[in-house]
Design an enzyme around this catalytic site. Structure first.
Site, PDB file in Angstrom:
ATOM      1  N   SER A 143       0.874  -1.180   0.000  1.00  0.00           N
ATOM      2  CA  SER A 143       0.000   0.000   0.000  1.00  0.00           C
ATOM      3  C   SER A 143       0.906   1.223   0.000  1.00  0.00           C
ATOM      4  O   SER A 143       2.017   1.171   0.547  1.00  0.00           O
ATOM      5  CB  SER A 143      -0.855  -0.012   1.275  1.00  0.00           C
ATOM      6  OG  SER A 143      -1.390   1.271   1.537  1.00  0.00           O
ATOM      7  N   TYR A 156      -2.156  -1.582  10.342  1.00  0.00           N
ATOM      8  CA  TYR A 156      -2.243  -1.825   8.903  1.00  0.00           C
ATOM      9  C   TYR A 156      -0.952  -1.382   8.209  1.00  0.00           C
ATOM     10  O   TYR A 156      -0.379  -2.097   7.384  1.00  0.00           O
ATOM     11  CB  TYR A 156      -3.451  -1.057   8.353  1.00  0.00           C
ATOM     12  CG  TYR A 156      -3.693  -1.205   6.868  1.00  0.00           C
ATOM     13  CD1 TYR A 156      -4.350  -2.320   6.355  1.00  0.00           C
ATOM     14  CD2 TYR A 156      -3.273  -0.219   5.972  1.00  0.00           C
ATOM     15  CE1 TYR A 156      -4.585  -2.458   5.002  1.00  0.00           C
ATOM     16  CE2 TYR A 156      -3.507  -0.346   4.615  1.00  0.00           C
ATOM     17  CZ  TYR A 156      -4.164  -1.468   4.128  1.00  0.00           C
ATOM     18  OH  TYR A 156      -4.393  -1.585   2.782  1.00  0.00           O
TER      19      TYR A 156
END
Ligand SMILES: NC(=O)c1ccc[n+]([C@@H]2O[C@H](COP(=O)([O-])OP(=O)(O)OC[C@H]3O[C@@H](n4cnc5c(N)ncnc54)[C@H](O)[C@@H]3O)[C@@H](O)[C@H]2O)c1
Length: 254
Positions: A143, A156
């Site tokens: 990401s 995350y």
């Protein structure tokens, strides 16, 4: 001949969002696709691919369970006779809390699926590729948050930064074995995951600011991430390994 013709490719998280778009795109590009997901919805996507004339198999898999991952890789080889590549993409989102309010269970849950899940998949995929001596290609979903943080996403971001580091480490370890390992870094992408974000006014402010900072002034589409992963898995990317490719409308450029 299309660029993924006859390759056997695993896609994890294939029942939804980016994984679903990737499974369809890879199949349209000629690959035989092994769809893996915790959700039973993966079977319907596999059926759609077969109805369109493609070859596919759904294997219900929890990527955080080693026995499930072993079964996934064995099923791919048993059904299609080989494994050429994998898009390790399954993941879950953050709890949206500042770090000091995160409990250990939430940390463990995200790290188990988003980081350990990618480790387990790579471990068994690479073992199968080495055993066959055919080489292979792996793409892991990281990401842009691994490189530039967003608020309230520590667990995350830790997992996605780990995926990036592990992808680079594996790229180096297996470069001379003909196995390429790369990561895609999607920016904010419209999928069921982003649709699940709570309608909290503070959060809406944050996401509006994130979108405003994207040079292309929009969020990505699942197909746009799938296309990038497909290219990295294809022989067109034969000299690309250890790369972290942002697919983010220019966000990482500013
Ligand atoms: N959507 C975004 O903005 C965005 C941005 C950057 C990175 N990502 C990453 O992209 C990947 C795909 O996300 P998405 O937006 O398509 O989300 P999504 O929720 O639409 O799809 C994720 C899929 O993963 C599956 N999954 C979850 N836990 C699993 C497990 N333990 N085992 C097997 N399958 C499991 C889910 O069932 C679901 O089908 C994730 O790794 C996510 O972190 C998404």
């Amino acid at each position: 001949m299309s660029n993924l013709e006859s390759k056997v490719l695993i896609v994890t998280g294939a029942a939804s969002g980016i994984g679903r778009a990737a499974a369809r795109h890879f199949a349209k590009s000629g690959a035989r696709v092994v769809l893996a997901d915790l959700a039973d919805g993966g079977e319907a996507i596999a059926e759609e691919i077969r109805a369109d004339g493609g070859k596919s198999l759904f294997v219900k898999t929890n990527v955080a369970e080693e026995a499930d991952v072993e079964n996934l890789v064995a099923s791919a080889i048993e059904t299609f006779g080989q494994l050429d590549g994998a898009f390790n993409n399954a993941g879950i989102e953050q709890a949206i809390k500042p770090l000091h309010e995160l409990d250990e269970a939430q940390w463990d849950k995200v790290i188990n699926i988003d980081l350990k899940g990618v480790f387990l998949c790579m471990k068994h995929e690479i073992a199968a590729m080495l055993a066959s001596d055919r080489g292979g290609a792996i793409v892991n979903t990281s990401s842009t948050t691994a490189m530039a943080a967003i608020p309230f996403a520590s667990e995350y971001i830790a997992a996605k930064a780990g995926v990036l580091g592990m992808s680079r480490a594996a790229a180096v370890d297996y470069a001379q074995k003909g196995i390429r390992v790369n990561a895609v870094m999607p920016g904010m992408t419209q999928t069921p995951m982003t649709g699940r974000m709570p309608e909290d006014p503070e959060l809406i402010k944050i996401f509006t600011a994130i979108q405003a900072a994207v040079p292309m002034q929009r969020f990505g589409q699942a197909d746009e991430i799938a296309q990038a992963a497909g290219w990295l898995l294809s022989d067109d990317a034969s000299f690309v390994t250890g790369a972290a490719l942002p697919v983010d409308g220019g966000t990482m450029a500013v």
